[in-house]
Design a protein around this motif. Structure first.
Motif, PDB file in Angstrom:
ATOM      1  N   ALA A  26      85.205 -40.527 -40.458  1.00  0.00           N
ATOM      2  CA  ALA A  26      85.486 -39.094 -40.275  1.00  0.00           C
ATOM      3  C   ALA A  26      86.131 -38.848 -38.916  1.00  0.00           C
ATOM      4  CB  ALA A  26      84.204 -38.282 -40.417  1.00  0.00           C
ATOM      5  N   LEU A  27      85.624 -39.499 -37.868  1.00  0.00           N
ATOM      6  CA  LEU A  27      86.213 -39.335 -36.539  1.00  0.00           C
ATOM      7  C   LEU A  27      87.629 -39.885 -36.505  1.00  0.00           C
ATOM      8  CD1 LEU A  27      86.113 -38.554 -33.553  1.00  0.00           C
ATOM      9  CD2 LEU A  27      85.061 -40.776 -33.090  1.00  0.00           C
ATOM     10  N   LEU A  28      87.851 -41.028 -37.112  1.00  0.00           N
ATOM     11  CA  LEU A  28      89.203 -41.597 -37.136  1.00  0.00           C
ATOM     12  C   LEU A  28      90.175 -40.680 -37.863  1.00  0.00           C
ATOM     13  CD1 LEU A  28      88.410 -45.366 -37.715  1.00  0.00           C
ATOM     14  CD2 LEU A  28      89.225 -44.274 -35.626  1.00  0.00           C
ATOM     15  N   ARG A  29      89.736 -40.074 -38.950  1.00  0.00           N
ATOM     16  CA  ARG A  29      90.610 -39.120 -39.661  1.00  0.00           C
ATOM     17  C   ARG A  29      90.941 -37.934 -38.761  1.00  0.00           C
ATOM     18  NH1 ARG A  29      87.403 -40.457 -44.045  1.00  0.00           N
ATOM     19  NH2 ARG A  29      86.053 -38.649 -43.746  1.00  0.00           N
ATOM     20  N   ARG A  30      89.949 -37.460 -38.017  1.00  0.00           N
ATOM     21  CA  ARG A  30      90.180 -36.328 -37.110  1.00  0.00           C
ATOM     22  C   ARG A  30      91.154 -36.699 -35.999  1.00  0.00           C
ATOM     23  NH1 ARG A  30      84.209 -33.704 -36.309  1.00  0.00           N
ATOM     24  NH2 ARG A  30      83.957 -33.029 -38.460  1.00  0.00           N
ATOM     25  N   LEU A  31      91.005 -37.906 -35.455  1.00  0.00           N
ATOM     26  CA  LEU A  31      91.932 -38.357 -34.410  1.00  0.00           C
ATOM     27  C   LEU A  31      93.344 -38.494 -34.963  1.00  0.00           C
ATOM     28  CD1 LEU A  31      89.735 -41.075 -32.652  1.00  0.00           C
ATOM     29  CD2 LEU A  31      90.257 -38.784 -31.795  1.00  0.00           C
ATOM     30  N   ARG A  37      99.712 -34.156 -35.704  1.00  0.00           N
ATOM     31  CA  ARG A  37     100.189 -32.855 -35.212  1.00  0.00           C
ATOM     32  C   ARG A  37     101.109 -33.048 -34.009  1.00  0.00           C
ATOM     33  NH1 ARG A  37      96.551 -28.327 -36.383  1.00  0.00           N
ATOM     34  NH2 ARG A  37      96.152 -28.535 -38.611  1.00  0.00           N
ATOM     35  N   MET A  38     100.722 -33.968 -33.099  1.00  0.00           N
ATOM     36  CA  MET A  38     101.589 -34.239 -31.939  1.00  0.00           C
ATOM     37  C   MET A  38     102.918 -34.819 -32.394  1.00  0.00           C
ATOM     38  SD  MET A  38      99.460 -35.662 -28.682  1.00  0.00           S
ATOM     39  CE  MET A  38      98.354 -36.778 -29.495  1.00  0.00           C
ATOM     40  N   ASP A  39     102.890 -35.708 -33.370  1.00  0.00           N
ATOM     41  CA  ASP A  39     104.126 -36.312 -33.876  1.00  0.00           C
ATOM     42  C   ASP A  39     105.034 -35.251 -34.496  1.00  0.00           C
ATOM     43  OD1 ASP A  39     103.409 -38.873 -33.105  1.00  0.00           O
ATOM     44  OD2 ASP A  39     102.632 -39.421 -35.081  1.00  0.00           O
ATOM     45  N   ALA A  40     104.446 -34.350 -35.261  1.00  0.00           N
ATOM     46  CA  ALA A  40     105.227 -33.337 -35.970  1.00  0.00           C
ATOM     47  C   ALA A  40     105.806 -32.283 -35.035  1.00  0.00           C
ATOM     48  CB  ALA A  40     104.366 -32.658 -37.026  1.00  0.00           C
ATOM     49  N   ALA A  41     105.126 -32.006 -33.939  1.00  0.00           N
ATOM     50  CA  ALA A  41     105.579 -30.954 -33.019  1.00  0.00           C
ATOM     51  C   ALA A  41     105.443 -31.427 -31.577  1.00  0.00           C
ATOM     52  CB  ALA A  41     104.771 -29.679 -33.253  1.00  0.00           C
ATOM     53  N   SER A  42     106.099 -32.538 -31.258  1.00  0.00           N
ATOM     54  CA  SER A  42     105.976 -33.093 -29.903  1.00  0.00           C
ATOM     55  C   SER A  42     106.618 -32.196 -28.853  1.00  0.00           C
ATOM     56  CB  SER A  42     106.585 -34.494 -29.843  1.00  0.00           C
ATOM     57  OG  SER A  42     107.965 -34.442 -30.139  1.00  0.00           O
ATOM     58  N   LEU A  78     101.914 -38.508 -25.999  1.00  0.00           N
ATOM     59  CA  LEU A  78     102.876 -37.419 -26.156  1.00  0.00           C
ATOM     60  C   LEU A  78     104.153 -37.698 -25.357  1.00  0.00           C
ATOM     61  CD1 LEU A  78     103.474 -34.653 -27.379  1.00  0.00           C
ATOM     62  CD2 LEU A  78     102.371 -33.620 -25.392  1.00  0.00           C
ATOM     63  N   LEU A  79     104.013 -38.216 -24.136  1.00  0.00           N
ATOM     64  CA  LEU A  79     105.197 -38.583 -23.343  1.00  0.00           C
ATOM     65  C   LEU A  79     106.036 -39.620 -24.085  1.00  0.00           C
ATOM     66  CD1 LEU A  79     104.000 -38.942 -19.642  1.00  0.00           C
ATOM     67  CD2 LEU A  79     105.493 -37.199 -20.594  1.00  0.00           C
ATOM     68  N   ALA A 103     114.768 -29.179 -26.047  1.00  0.00           N
ATOM     69  CA  ALA A 103     114.434 -29.419 -27.459  1.00  0.00           C
ATOM     70  C   ALA A 103     113.268 -30.394 -27.613  1.00  0.00           C
ATOM     71  CB  ALA A 103     115.656 -29.956 -28.204  1.00  0.00           C
ATOM     72  N   THR A 104     113.072 -31.264 -26.637  1.00  0.00           N
ATOM     73  CA  THR A 104     111.988 -32.245 -26.732  1.00  0.00           C
ATOM     74  C   THR A 104     110.737 -31.827 -25.973  1.00  0.00           C
ATOM     75  OG1 THR A 104     113.006 -33.532 -24.944  1.00  0.00           O
ATOM     76  CG2 THR A 104     113.483 -34.217 -27.210  1.00  0.00           C
ATOM     77  N   GLY A 105     110.707 -30.570 -25.507  1.00  0.00           N
ATOM     78  CA  GLY A 105     109.466 -30.038 -24.958  1.00  0.00           C
ATOM     79  C   GLY A 105     109.346 -29.987 -23.452  1.00  0.00           C
ATOM     80  N   TRP A 106     110.389 -30.311 -22.730  1.00  0.00           N
ATOM     81  CA  TRP A 106     110.326 -30.264 -21.268  1.00  0.00           C
ATOM     82  C   TRP A 106     110.664 -28.856 -20.808  1.00  0.00           C
ATOM     83  CZ3 TRP A 106     108.353 -34.557 -19.202  1.00  0.00           C
ATOM     84  CH2 TRP A 106     108.386 -35.705 -19.993  1.00  0.00           C
ATOM     85  N   GLU A 107     109.992 -28.393 -19.788  1.00  0.00           N
ATOM     86  CA  GLU A 107     110.241 -27.045 -19.267  1.00  0.00           C
ATOM     87  C   GLU A 107     111.218 -27.055 -18.106  1.00  0.00           C
ATOM     88  OE1 GLU A 107     106.521 -25.179 -18.431  1.00  0.00           O
ATOM     89  OE2 GLU A 107     105.817 -25.416 -20.494  1.00  0.00           O
TER      90      GLU A 107
END
Length: 178
Positions: A26-31, A37-42, A78-79, A103-107
């Motif tokens: 269950a923990l592995l699925r949560r991780l 989510r990070m991969d989809a919206a990095s 994420l980096l 576009a890749t998330g840098w400010e």
């Protein structure tokens, strides 16, 4: 009647507890849910608190478990994804470097350029020129293999890389244990 001695059970060490927790499906699925989510919206901001909410665990437990499960802390993961995506855009599109940074998330363009150079050893402009001059039929190589081959190595922190490059005599402030 003989007197019974109380039984004492050894408490597991924190490392043993973390290993046992990673055996929890269950923990592995949560991780994995947080990693997906990070991969989809990095390009989005992913502080540990937000990732922990996605996983349904505390922030400290999430950070510890993520590093143990995937070998790097969430921020470094994420980096890695952002640099991979930027490298792909530099190689495959005509977008400007500023557009790619945002576009890749840098400010900040400056932060993007500095961290990109720290991780890859080249500036985004140099990477684009190099990628375009060394096109040796990448169309025949599957994208997943190409990404894996070009994945930046972030086994140590970016600041530690910078410190080591500046002066090899400076001792690291902390030591990472693998």
């Amino acid at each position: 009647m003989p007197r019974r001695e109380p039984r004492h059970f050894a408490q597991p060490s924190p490392a043993q507890a973390d290993l046992a927790a990673l055996e929890d499906p269950a923990l592995l699925r949560r991780l994995l849910r947080a990693k997906d989510r990070m991969d989809a919206a990095s390009h989005e901001a992913w502080p540990v608190r937000r990732l922990a909410e996605v996983s349904g665990v505390s922030a400290a437990h999430f950070a510890r478990s993520f590093k143990r499960a995937f070998g790097v802390p969430p921020h470094r993961y994420l980096l890695t994804r952002r640099i991979e995506q930027a490298t792909t855009l530099l190689r495959d599109t005509d977008l400007g470097i500023t557009d790619i940074a945002f576009a890749t998330g840098w400010e900040s363009l400056g932060t993007f350029g500095r961290i990109f150079r720290d991780i890859t050893g080249r500036s985004p402009g140099e990477m684009r020129i190099d990628a375009r001059t060394h096109l040796s039929e990448p169309e025949r190589v599957p994208a997943c293999v190409l990404k894996a081959a070009q994945r930046p190595d972030l086994t140590i922190a970016v600041l530690e890389k910078r410190r080591r490059a500046a002066d090899d005599t400076v001792e690291p402030s902390t030591r990472e244990v693998s």
